[in-house]
Design an enzyme around this catalytic site. Structure first.
Site, mmCIF file in Angstrom:
data_model
loop_
_atom_site.group_PDB
_atom_site.id
_atom_site.type_symbol
_atom_site.label_atom_id
_atom_site.label_comp_id
_atom_site.label_asym_id
_atom_site.label_seq_id
_atom_site.Cartn_x
_atom_site.Cartn_y
_atom_site.Cartn_z
ATOM 1 N N ARG A 19 0.817 -1.210 0.000
ATOM 2 C CA ARG A 19 0.000 0.000 0.000
ATOM 3 C C ARG A 19 0.854 1.264 0.000
ATOM 4 N NH1 ARG A 19 -4.158 2.317 4.246
ATOM 5 N NH2 ARG A 19 -5.574 3.412 2.854
ATOM 6 N N HIS A 45 -6.024 -5.791 -3.041
ATOM 7 C CA HIS A 45 -6.881 -5.978 -1.870
ATOM 8 C C HIS A 45 -7.146 -7.451 -1.587
ATOM 9 C CE1 HIS A 45 -8.558 -1.566 -2.073
ATOM 10 N NE2 HIS A 45 -7.285 -1.626 -1.744
ATOM 11 N N ASN A 89 -4.471 8.854 4.241
ATOM 12 C CA ASN A 89 -3.235 8.140 4.556
ATOM 13 C C ASN A 89 -3.091 7.787 6.017
ATOM 14 O OD1 ASN A 89 -2.220 8.012 2.000
ATOM 15 N ND2 ASN A 89 -1.260 10.026 2.143
ATOM 16 N N HIS A 98 0.398 4.419 -2.597
ATOM 17 C CA HIS A 98 0.160 5.809 -2.179
ATOM 18 C C HIS A 98 1.276 6.731 -2.630
ATOM 19 C CE1 HIS A 98 -3.190 5.568 1.064
ATOM 20 N NE2 HIS A 98 -3.385 4.687 0.118
HETATM 21 C C1 HEM Z 1 -8.025 2.201 -6.788
HETATM 22 C C2 HEM Z 1 -8.632 2.527 -5.719
HETATM 23 C C3 HEM Z 1 -8.255 2.133 -4.329
HETATM 24 C C4 HEM Z 1 -8.958 2.500 -3.241
HETATM 25 C C5 HEM Z 1 -10.228 3.350 -3.212
HETATM 26 C C6 HEM Z 1 -8.304 1.924 -2.100
HETATM 27 C C7 HEM Z 1 -8.737 2.082 -0.798
HETATM 28 C C8 HEM Z 1 -8.231 1.396 0.265
HETATM 29 C C9 HEM Z 1 -8.772 1.470 1.604
HETATM 30 C C10 HEM Z 1 -9.921 2.355 2.050
HETATM 31 C C11 HEM Z 1 -8.067 0.615 2.368
HETATM 32 C C12 HEM Z 1 -8.279 0.334 3.836
HETATM 33 C C13 HEM Z 1 -7.706 1.418 4.684
HETATM 34 C C14 HEM Z 1 -8.158 1.246 6.091
HETATM 35 O O1 HEM Z 1 -9.328 1.518 6.369
HETATM 36 O O2 HEM Z 1 -7.348 0.811 6.932
HETATM 37 C C15 HEM Z 1 -7.074 0.001 1.536
HETATM 38 C C16 HEM Z 1 -6.170 -0.937 1.961
HETATM 39 C C17 HEM Z 1 -5.196 -1.474 1.150
HETATM 40 N N1 HEM Z 1 -4.924 -1.120 -0.143
HETATM 41 FE FE1 HEM Z 1 -6.099 0.009 -1.330
HETATM 42 N N2 HEM Z 1 -7.217 1.224 -2.505
HETATM 43 C C18 HEM Z 1 -7.123 1.331 -3.859
HETATM 44 C C19 HEM Z 1 -6.140 0.804 -4.656
HETATM 45 C C20 HEM Z 1 -5.055 0.086 -4.179
HETATM 46 C C21 HEM Z 1 -3.912 -0.269 -4.962
HETATM 47 C C22 HEM Z 1 -3.691 0.119 -6.417
HETATM 48 C C23 HEM Z 1 -3.083 -0.976 -4.154
HETATM 49 C C24 HEM Z 1 -1.743 -1.588 -4.464
HETATM 50 C C25 HEM Z 1 -1.336 -1.915 -5.664
HETATM 51 C C26 HEM Z 1 -3.737 -1.079 -2.868
HETATM 52 C C27 HEM Z 1 -3.267 -1.786 -1.795
HETATM 53 C C28 HEM Z 1 -3.875 -1.865 -0.574
HETATM 54 C C29 HEM Z 1 -3.468 -2.780 0.477
HETATM 55 C C30 HEM Z 1 -2.388 -3.828 0.373
HETATM 56 C C31 HEM Z 1 -4.297 -2.520 1.578
HETATM 57 C C32 HEM Z 1 -4.230 -3.173 2.948
HETATM 58 C C33 HEM Z 1 -3.323 -2.345 3.820
HETATM 59 C C34 HEM Z 1 -3.035 -2.912 5.183
HETATM 60 O O3 HEM Z 1 -3.517 -3.988 5.534
HETATM 61 O O4 HEM Z 1 -2.276 -2.264 5.906
HETATM 62 N N3 HEM Z 1 -4.915 -0.401 -2.918
HETATM 63 N N4 HEM Z 1 -7.193 0.504 0.262
#
Ligand code: HEM
Ligand SMILES: *[C@@H]1O[C@H](CO)[C@@H](O)[C@H](O)[C@H]1NC(C)=O
Length: 362
Positions: free
Chosen positions: A76, A209, A105, A80
């Site tokens: 993530r 995800h 973030n 970002h």
């Molecule tokens: C395209 C639209 C995307 C949206 C709207 C989005 C949104 C989010 C949100 C809301 C979370 C959870 C945050 C929380 O509440 O703790 C999350 C987690 C995560 N996102 Fe995305 N994301 C997007 C794309 C991506 C992309 C492109 C990647 C990587 C290539 C990614 C990787 C991750 C990962 C690995 C997590 C888990 C993080 C953790 O467990 O610490 N996301 N994302």
């Protein structure tokens, strides 16, 4: 006549063969790798730090053995970083006005940022100084984290430089799609940000995800005041056990089936209306992206092939190369700031060492 007929028939056969080959290639997913950005290359540190990739891989392996969640945290961070102002490690700059302090973030994992700095220290010892940029470390660590959890292997071009500036909170908020966004809104973010990513990239990258967690606050609008009709009712009931009301600070897996494994199950969830965020589920609801979701839900190979390509594309967004930016000694601070310390050690304040002379230690 006969000859013309034969050659026409031959041409027809050739055409059919060509079409069959092309569709077979598409089916087998011989996805063309994206072009390498100017200034990046696959052997960038071959002379200056030949063990860089092996060292990062070893560190990431050990760290994820101790803490599985770190894989998601590292992946993530890279996303970002790249979406806001390009893959320039600006996200890591520790400042009260820095990107980490912007609203979307706030849920970045501290441990992932610490891990990047720990890798920085280890590489510096092995390479005799800050040779590998923090932006490259982020790229490699994300790539290796994916492999650690069972995802695809791929090569990434290196040579990114670190920015001395970070983006404003406004730019962060505009640059990162909201979890409440639908496909139309997300494609708009890609277009406005000039990120060079298309709808297929959006689907494949969202497949990240398949690992990691989300806070209730990121999807509570789908449960309260009433349940989102695109969400499976049993899944909604299950989520309400963790998130019984708005504003609860607990977390739940993004992939309800296999939360720690990098696989195609995220897409299987979407087809079964068990996507967690609006931004996830809408990839299936929306006609433009549904075919890709269905394809990845059927074939993990198809997902992995596209993920590799899309990650390399994402990893090259607006990179700084050559003598742009710098190679930070501390991923959390610019080198200029640290030179202020040497000012205190006796150098006059106007003594500014040209960046190129100090940051490239060969
Ligand atoms: C395209 C639209 C995307 C949206 C709207 C989005 C949104 C989010 C949100 C809301 C979370 C959870 C945050 C929380 O509440 O703790 C999350 C987690 C995560 N996102 Fe995305 N994301 C997007 C794309 C991506 C992309 C492109 C990647 C990587 C290539 C990614 C990787 C991750 C990962 C690995 C997590 C888990 C993080 C953790 O467990 O610490 N996301 N994302
Ligand atoms: C790196 O920079 C951060 C932010 O300025 C600072 O808190 C930290 O102590 C620095 N680390 C080292 C090892 O100098």
């Amino acid at each position: 006549m006969a000859r013309a007929g034969t050659s026409r028939a031959a041409a027809a056969v050739a055409l059919v063969v060509a079409v069959l080959c092309a569709s077979a290639a598409a089916e087998a997913g011989i996805t063309r790798p994206p072009p390498v950005a100017r200034g990046l290359s696959f052997n960038f540190y071959k002379k200056t730090c030949p063990n860089a990739e092996a060292l990062v891989r070893g560190f990431v392996h050990d760290a994820i053995q101790r803490d599985v969640g770190l894989a998601a945290g590292l992946l993530r961070l890279h996303f970002h970083d790249c979406f806001v102002q390009g893959c320039d490690a600006s996200l890591l700059l520790d400042d009260e006005h820095g990107e980490q302090k912007a609203l979307p973030n706030l849920t970045l994992r501290r441990e992932a940022i610490t891990a990047i700095n720990d890798i920085r220290d280890r590489l510096d010892k092995a390479c005799g100084g800050p040779v590998v940029s923090c932006a490259d470390i982020l790229t490699l660590a994300a790539r290796d984290a994916v492999v650690e959890r069972g995802g695809p292997r791929y090569k990434v071009p290196l040579g990114r430089r670190d920015n001395v500036n970070f983006a404003s909170h406004d730019e962060v908020n505009k640059g990162l799609p909201s979890p409440d966004a639908n496909v139309g809104a997300m494609l708009e973010v890609l277009r406005k940000g000039n990120l060079g990513l298309d709808a297929t990239d959006l689907v494949a990258l969202s497949g990240a995800h398949t690992i990691g967690l989300s806070h209730c606050t990121s999807f509570e609008n789908r449960l309260f005041p009433r349940q989102d009709s695109t969400m499976d009712a049993a899944f909604a009931a299950q989520l309400k056990q963790t998130c019984p009301a708005k504003g609860v600070s607990r977390t739940t897996p993004l992939d309800v089936r296999t939360s720690d494994v990098f696989d195609k199950m995220y897409f299987v969830n979407l087809v079964n209306r068990q996507g967690l965020l609006t931004s996830d589920q809408d990839l299936f609801t929306e006609a433009r992206t549904r075919p890709a979701v269905q394809r990845f839900a059927r074939s993990q190979n198809a997902f992995f092939r596209q993920f590799r390509v899309s990650m390399v594309k994402m990893g090259q967004i607006k990179v700084l190369t050559g003598d742009q930016g710098q190679v930070r000694r501390n991923c959390s601070a610019t080198n200029n700031l640290m030179r202020t310390t040497s000012t205190a050690a006796g150098l006059p304040w106007w003594f500014v060492v040209p960046e190129a002379e100090t940051s490239l230690v060969f």
